[in-house]
Design a protein around this motif. Structure first.
Motif, PDB file in Angstrom:
ATOM      1  N   MET A  32      -7.032   0.955   4.763  1.00  0.00           N
ATOM      2  CA  MET A  32      -6.076   0.129   4.204  1.00  0.00           C
ATOM      3  C   MET A  32      -4.833   1.288   3.990  1.00  0.00           C
ATOM      4  N   TRP A  36      -1.346   0.666   5.904  1.00  0.00           N
ATOM      5  CA  TRP A  36       0.133   0.499   5.305  1.00  0.00           C
ATOM      6  C   TRP A  36       0.833   1.532   5.854  1.00  0.00           C
ATOM      7  N   PHE A 191       0.611  -4.314 -18.472  1.00  0.00           N
ATOM      8  CA  PHE A 191       1.327  -3.417 -17.710  1.00  0.00           C
ATOM      9  C   PHE A 191       1.118  -1.896 -18.237  1.00  0.00           C
ATOM     10  N   LEU A 279      -3.030   0.400  -2.595  1.00  0.00           N
ATOM     11  CA  LEU A 279      -1.448   0.549  -2.168  1.00  0.00           C
ATOM     12  C   LEU A 279      -0.183   0.959  -2.827  1.00  0.00           C
ATOM     13  N   LEU A 280      -0.836   1.445  -4.275  1.00  0.00           N
ATOM     14  CA  LEU A 280       0.048   2.396  -5.069  1.00  0.00           C
ATOM     15  C   LEU A 280      -0.006   3.540  -4.423  1.00  0.00           C
ATOM     16  N   ALA A 282      -0.531   4.321  -1.387  1.00  0.00           N
ATOM     17  CA  ALA A 282       0.039   4.376   0.062  1.00  0.00           C
ATOM     18  C   ALA A 282       1.680   4.457  -0.484  1.00  0.00           C
ATOM     19  N   ALA A 283       2.155   3.908  -1.402  1.00  0.00           N
ATOM     20  CA  ALA A 283       3.409   3.721  -1.787  1.00  0.00           C
ATOM     21  C   ALA A 283       4.322   4.622  -2.428  1.00  0.00           C
ATOM     22  N   LEU A 284       3.516   5.131  -3.344  1.00  0.00           N
ATOM     23  CA  LEU A 284       4.573   5.881  -4.562  1.00  0.00           C
ATOM     24  C   LEU A 284       3.935   7.413  -4.301  1.00  0.00           C
ATOM     25  N   TYR A 295       7.250  10.059 -19.741  1.00  0.00           N
ATOM     26  CA  TYR A 295       6.910   8.689 -19.522  1.00  0.00           C
ATOM     27  C   TYR A 295       5.858   8.142 -20.423  1.00  0.00           C
TER      28      TYR A 295
ATOM     29  N   ASN B   5      10.647   1.152  -7.670  1.00  0.00           N
ATOM     30  CA  ASN B   5       9.154   1.624  -7.452  1.00  0.00           C
ATOM     31  C   ASN B   5       8.484   0.168  -6.951  1.00  0.00           C
ATOM     32  N   THR B   8       9.416  -0.221  -3.342  1.00  0.00           N
ATOM     33  CA  THR B   8       8.777   0.664  -2.408  1.00  0.00           C
ATOM     34  C   THR B   8       7.334   0.001  -2.267  1.00  0.00           C
ATOM     35  N   ILE B   9       6.822  -0.431  -3.310  1.00  0.00           N
ATOM     36  CA  ILE B   9       5.366  -1.063  -3.118  1.00  0.00           C
ATOM     37  C   ILE B   9       5.343  -2.340  -2.107  1.00  0.00           C
ATOM     38  N   THR B  12       6.043  -1.280   1.294  1.00  0.00           N
ATOM     39  CA  THR B  12       4.721  -0.593   2.100  1.00  0.00           C
ATOM     40  C   THR B  12       3.873  -1.639   2.318  1.00  0.00           C
ATOM     41  N   PHE B  13       3.707  -2.830   1.428  1.00  0.00           N
ATOM     42  CA  PHE B  13       2.906  -3.690   1.420  1.00  0.00           C
ATOM     43  C   PHE B  13       3.118  -4.591   3.034  1.00  0.00           C
ATOM     44  N   LEU B  14       4.534  -4.646   3.224  1.00  0.00           N
ATOM     45  CA  LEU B  14       4.882  -5.468   4.368  1.00  0.00           C
ATOM     46  C   LEU B  14       4.517  -4.701   5.615  1.00  0.00           C
ATOM     47  N   HIS B  15       3.893  -3.428   5.538  1.00  0.00           N
ATOM     48  CA  HIS B  15       3.729  -2.628   6.993  1.00  0.00           C
ATOM     49  C   HIS B  15       2.364  -3.028   7.226  1.00  0.00           C
ATOM     50  N   LEU B  16       1.605  -4.024   6.248  1.00  0.00           N
ATOM     51  CA  LEU B  16       0.295  -4.619   6.935  1.00  0.00           C
ATOM     52  C   LEU B  16       0.497  -5.546   8.062  1.00  0.00           C
TER      53      LEU B  16
END
Lengths: 319, 172
Positions: A32, A36, A191, A279-280, A282-284, A295, B5, B8-9, B12-16
């Motif tokens: 995955m 991504w 959350f 996914l997190l 891959a993205a952040l 935080y 953020n 961004t997520i 990134t998901f669209l890259h699927l």
């Protein structure tokens, strides 16, 4: 069938399924992440690369299991097992379907919180016994991060407990059948719990204990072979645990339209959250350590307290 | 901060749904440009004879000293290498030899699959290096443009060359 035999069968099946899931998460995550990042990922070994897991396991079992001379041997041995034991213990209270859980504990939620707190020992002892400054830095970070996120992880779940009126995870799922899935009234709690769960499993973006670029992978720098593998399996089990807790507490557990059996609904929902974890990653990017702490204490803790107070107030007023 | 953020997520998901850039190597290969600096060959001129005149310029230019050769002559005075050896385990494929070569004999080609299990097999002799064609320069023939007399070509027969003047003759 005697209840003892039934418990044993359920335990063994749950254990096997969990280990299979955790092992295959290696493949899932690599594939995955690759998709991504516009790559393909491991696709050579077997159909779609599925046998990659076996290849990885064979490789990691045959690696030299090297223990540094300066390490504290007994502690060094015990540390990786703790994470697996505590996470697997937490799974004991999760109801996968009506009647399918290892124990039906009436303080299941507290048991989960206690076990995930104990998981900190694994990281701290691993870093300490490695006798290496980077490992120690990593484990110190891990201890501070996990203990502080533990605080509002518990607090964020109290809203769920107020709504369901029970610490028993079975009762919580059944209450979601009666009222509604708790992520709607408890969106703030969800959350906060999700973010705390990421920090608790020290996954990206909150993987500061093992930050590769600054701490050369932190607390498990000195580990090799299957001991390193156990930290990894523990991490994947942790992802599975947090995902199944989210599903149980906020997304109705095994509940779902009846054309699929309850276990399948549970596993499907769990898979979605596992994919969100990946996914997190891959993205952040990773935040700075002080950003992570401020935080947590300045934003998430007040948020979870607010959530708790408002939920209590609303429940009291509606009574 | 939270919104960026989430954005961004989502991105990134669209890259699927994008096509992966991976080239699955043994099955598909990239089309390499003609000037790719890969395996080194020795070429022949259009007549089918060796272009190399064994001037040692490639061996001198080589920064890792991986080329070695020995010059010799045939009975007509045509120079050629007695042996020509490239140690590809040292070669860095810089292409300096190709630039130094005055006769276009040594050339780099877009071939790169040269791995071996035994290190000794990385040493290529002349019979491994020499190919049966002119390489990138189809019409160039060094001995046809140079003034040197060799077998089958006397003085003055080269391209753009006038017949030699007899200095002792008084005739205009």
């Amino acid at each position: 069938m005697s209840p003892l035999l039934q418990t044993i069968i359920i335990t063994v099946v749950v254990l096997l399924v969990l280990m299979t899931i955790a092992a295959n998460l290696i493949w899932v995550e690599r594939r995955m992440l690759a998709l991504w990042q516009d790559r393909l990922g491991p696709n050579r070994v077997g159909p779609l690369g599925l046998v990659q897991v076996v290849a990885d396991m064979v490789k990691i079992f045959f690696k030299e299991d090297w223990i540094p001379k300066f390490a504290d041997r007994p502690v060094f041995f015990i540390a990786p097992t703790i994470v697996i034991i505590t996470v697997l213990m937490s799974f004991a209270v999760i109801p996968f379907a009506p009647g399918i859980s290892v124990v039906n504990l009436n303080v299941g939620l507290l048991f989960f919180l206690a076990m995930s707190s104990l998981g900190v020992y694994s990281v701290v002892l691993g870093g300490w016994s490695s006798n290496n400054k980077y490992s120690l830095l990593g484990s110190l970070r891990a201890a501070a991060q996990m203990i502080s996120y533990e605080v509002f992880m518990g607090l964020s779940l109290m809203g769920v407990v107020i709504l369901a009126g029970s610490f028993n995870l079975n009762d919580i799922v059944e209450a979601q059948g009666r009222i509604t899935w708790f992520f709607i009234p408890q969106i703030l709690g969800f959350f906060v719990f999700f973010l705390a769960g990421i920090a608790e499993t020290h996954r990206l973006p909150f993987d500061l204990p093992e930050a590769e670029s600054e701490l050369i992978s932190g607390f498990h720098s000195e580990y090799s072979g299957m001991k390193f593998g156990m930290f990894f399996v523990g991490e994947y089990l942790g992802i599975t645990l947090i995902s199944s807790m989210i599903v149980t507490l906020f997304f109705g557990g095994w509940l779902g339209p009846s054309f699929l059996p309850p276990v399948v609904w549970f596993l499907l929902k769990m898979a979605v959250f596992i994919l969100i974890f990946v996914l997190l990653r891959a993205a952040l990017p990773r935040p700075r350590y002080d950003q992570l702490m401020s935080y947590g204490w300045k934003f998430l803790l007040p948020l979870s307290l607010l959530n708790l107070v408002v939920t209590g107030l609303v429940v009291l007023l509606l009574k | 901060m939270l919104l960026s953020n989430l954005r961004t997520i989502w991105l990134t998901f669209l890259h699927l749904f994008r096509k992966a850039v991976t080239i699955e190597y043994p099955e598909e290969k990239e089309k390499l440009p003609a000037r790719w600096r890969g395996r080194i060959v020795l070429t022949r001129d259009p007549d089918g004879q060796e272009r190399c005149v064994a001037c040692y310029l490639c061996a001198v230019a080589c920064p890792v000293d991986c080329i070695s050769l020995q010059a010799t002559q045939d009975e007509t005075g045509r120079r050629y290498p007695e042996f020509f050896r490239i140690n590809f385990s040292r070669c860095i494929f810089c292409g300096f030899c190709e630039e130094a070569c005055p006769t276009y004999a040594i050339q780099l080609t877009p071939e790169y699959e040269m791995s071996e299990y035994v290190r000794q097999n990385m040493v290529y002799e002349k019979e491994h290096l020499l190919i049966n064609g002119p390489g990138k320069y189809h019409d160039y023939n060094f001995y046809r443009v140079s003034g040197l007399a060799i077998g089958g070509k006397a003085k003055g027969e080269a391209m753009n060359e006038d017949p030699p003047v007899d200095l002792r003759s008084l005739l205009p």
